[in-house]
Design a protein around this motif. Structure first.
Motif, PDB file in Angstrom:
ATOM      1  N   PHE A  40    -106.647  52.252  -2.405  1.00 21.86           N
ATOM      2  CA  PHE A  40    -105.471  52.233  -1.533  1.00 21.86           C
ATOM      3  C   PHE A  40    -105.936  51.705  -0.172  1.00 21.86           C
ATOM      4  N   SER A  91    -100.705  48.904   2.221  1.00 21.65           N
ATOM      5  CA  SER A  91     -99.444  49.318   2.856  1.00 21.65           C
ATOM      6  C   SER A  91     -98.457  48.163   2.865  1.00 21.65           C
ATOM      7  N   ILE A  94     -96.820  47.927  -0.471  1.00 23.78           N
ATOM      8  CA  ILE A  94     -95.910  49.060  -0.654  1.00 23.78           C
ATOM      9  C   ILE A  94     -94.606  48.822   0.112  1.00 23.78           C
ATOM     10  N   THR A 119     -93.922  57.414   0.009  1.00 27.92           N
ATOM     11  CA  THR A 119     -94.848  58.245  -0.766  1.00 27.92           C
ATOM     12  C   THR A 119     -94.560  58.161  -2.262  1.00 27.92           C
ATOM     13  N   ILE A 122     -96.194  55.014  -3.538  1.00 26.62           N
ATOM     14  CA  ILE A 122     -97.646  55.179  -3.649  1.00 26.62           C
ATOM     15  C   ILE A 122     -97.995  55.961  -4.912  1.00 26.62           C
ATOM     16  N   PHE A 152    -100.542  57.694   2.667  1.00 25.67           N
ATOM     17  CA  PHE A 152    -101.353  57.831   1.460  1.00 25.67           C
ATOM     18  C   PHE A 152    -101.878  59.250   1.312  1.00 25.67           C
ATOM     19  N   ALA A 155     -99.071  61.323   0.151  1.00 30.45           N
ATOM     20  CA  ALA A 155     -98.737  61.050  -1.244  1.00 30.45           C
ATOM     21  C   ALA A 155     -99.673  61.783  -2.194  1.00 30.45           C
TER      22      ALA A 155
END
Length: 545
Positions: A40, A91, A94, A119, A122, A152, A155
């Motif tokens: 991530f 990010s 996302i 979230t 993710i 993250f 999440a």
């Protein structure tokens, strides 16, 4: 159901979370478990493809054409599991996905927010394509406390509640610095980092403590007490002689055993570490050494050529020799007279010109190709390096004095040019010169057919190969015949015969240029055949010097 191991970092960046994740994946694999490792990245770029190598190191490319973080290279090299598009998310990606959904009306008029929409996205990424796995290791980029990584962290906190504590584990990589003036290791930075993490709702289960001095039992117990973990779960992580020594080092410190204990797994078989024992035996007891000159434009940051460096090391392991890599700035070569250029390159047992983008340093690369050709020094050109080899051949052996590439501007002799259409296994591919930068490239795995009597056919031992690409420009087949008359043979082509993939010189000790990036598929336990053969040629060259 797969079990999840989430890896965070604290105190400072560059502690080696990616290497830790790769090593833990290798240890679990050595016990017979099926693993996949994911990254991530909190930055807002959709992927690292358009970032300068000086900003983020090399761009690693997967078989399915994803441009990803260099840590995925570690994951592949240590586990042998081919990475996929779904193994790296930023990010930027996302948020791009969420905005596209919002524009389509997928949220049915709801107010789009970080919680739950970001979230949730993710968590979707973390859980995608995991049905056939025992463990999924997810590395969170950046450092705890960074504003970018907060979604993250939130999440993975939610994910533990949703799939159960018995299926999740938090590993925090932190720093225990040594203060030379006091002669002490200091645990306070680790305490503060864990406090920051727990304030976000995550209590780490295991602490991996990077330190340059052995961690005394008293300090280990102190960290455990203040950070609310078992003393056995405080794992020292000292600097290793080689990155390939790290899995065995972590195993000796009990990392894999502690992970299994935390999951309540008591019947795991002992790990088979023979692969890593053999690698380190070859690394620590070489039977010779060679020096390879890498003539590139990003030599100021070795992470820009991370996979390349490791592939050269793997070639050394295959031949039981130590490989010394000499990083040479191609731009400086542009101003050197021939005698000074020769003085720099003569000590090299092999010369490698890697990939890159842009005109800067190109004439220096061409000069190094000419030196290798004229002096019969083993030469390996990769991507742009192959294109520079073709331009050098056009200018100096085929009589095309103005040979160049359209990448550097208009030219009357476009030995290399932008190709906008080609056939692939999935059908006709089209690109536009005005498209987004990532969209104009040939990315990912493509097949090639090798000439039956060529050097590369002998090296690969097969007629058809598949290798990973990352480039916009191709060698112009209109010059095919003239280049071959000058001694440069096209020994590998795309299946439709349109795209040159490999060139070589049969009258040379070892001269190979490839349009793809073979370094991306090399592993310490399975060195890429081209790198193994190149280092073998360098060993032969060292005996002539």
């Amino acid at each position: 159901m797969a079990r999840y191991i989430f890896i965070t970092g604290g105190v400072v960046s560059s502690l080696g979370k990616g290497l830790m994740a790769a090593s833990l994946g290798a240890l679990l694999q050595a016990r017979g478990y099926r693993v996949r490792i994911r990254k991530f990245d909190p930055y807002l770029n959709v992927d690292p493809g358009t970032m300068s190598p000086y900003q983020h190191g090399e761009v690693y490319v997967t078989d399915d054409g994803a441009e990803t973080d260099l840590d995925l290279g570690h994951y592949e090299r240590f586990t042998g599991v081919s990475a996929r598009q779904s193994d790296n998310v930023t990010s930027g990606r996302i948020y791009q996905t969420i905005i596209q959904r919002e524009r389509r009306g997928d949220y049915l008029g709801a107010t789009v927010q970080v919680i739950p929409h970001v979230t949730d996205a993710i968590k979707e990424f973390a859980q995608a394509e995991t049905d056939d796995l025992d463990f999924v290791l997810c590395e969170i980029g950046g450092t705890v406390g960074d504003i970018e990584s907060l979604p993250f962290i939130e999440a993975i906190r939610q994910l533990r509640n949703e799939i159960g504590r018995e299926n999740t584990l938090f590993v925090h990589v932190t720093l225990v610095p040594y203060i030379a003036a006091a002669g002490e290791l200091k645990t306070k930075p680790t305490q503060h980092s864990v406090r920051e993490l727990t304030s976000l709702g995550i209590q780490p289960d295991i602490l991996l403590c990077r330190c340059e001095k052995p961690l005394p039992e008293s300090e280990r117990a102190k960290i455990a007490q203040f950070c609310n973990v078992r003393k056995e779960a405080v794992i020292p992580a000292l600097d290793a002689k080689s990155i390939y020594a790290v899995p065995m080092q972590y195993h000796r410190e009990g990392l894999d055993s502690e992970v299994l204990r935390a999951f309540g797994i008591t019947d795991a078989r002992a790990p088979d570490m023979s692969r890593w024992v053999d690698i380190m035996e070859r690394h620590e007891h070489p039977e010779g050494e060679v020096t390879i000159g890498v003539v590139g434009k990003y030599v100021g940051l070795q992470d820009a050529y991370k996979s390349l460096h490791e592939a050269l090391v793997h070639g050394g392991l295959a031949n039981r020799v130590k490989v010394h890599v000499k990083w040479l700035d191609a731009e400086l070569f542009e101003t050197l007279p021939d005698d000074e250029l020769a003085a720099v390159l003569e000590p090299m047992h092999g010369i490698l010109v890697p990939g890159g983008f842009g005109e800067r340093g190109s004439e220096g690369k061409i000069s190094s190709v000419r030196f290798a050709r004229e002096r019969n020094v083993p030469f390996f050109g990769i991507c742009l390096g192959m294109q520079m080899a073709c331009i050098e051949a056009a200018r100096n052996t085929s009589g095309i004095k103005d040979a160049s590439t359209t990448e550097f501007g208009d030219t009357d002799e476009p030995i290399v040019g932008l190709i906008t259409e080609w056939m692939s296994e999935s059908g006709l591919q089209k690109r536009s010169a005005e498209g987004d930068l990532g969209g104009t490239m040939r990315l990912g795995a493509f097949p090639a057919r090798l000439s039956g009597n060529s050097r590369v056919r002998g090296i690969y031992g097969t007629d058809t190969i598949s290798e990973r690409h990352r480039h916009r420009y191709e060698v112009n087949t209109a010059y095919h015949e003239r280049l071959e008359k000058g001694g440069l043979v096209f020994s590998g082509m795309s299946p439709d015969g349109v795209l040159p993939e490999i060139v070589e010189r049969p009258d040379h000790s070892w001269f190979v240029g490839v349009q793809y990036h073979p370094e991306l598929k090399s592993k310490p336990f399975d060195p890429h055949p081209l790198f193994a053969s190149f280092i073998e040629a360098a060993v032969a060259q060292s005996r002539l010097v």
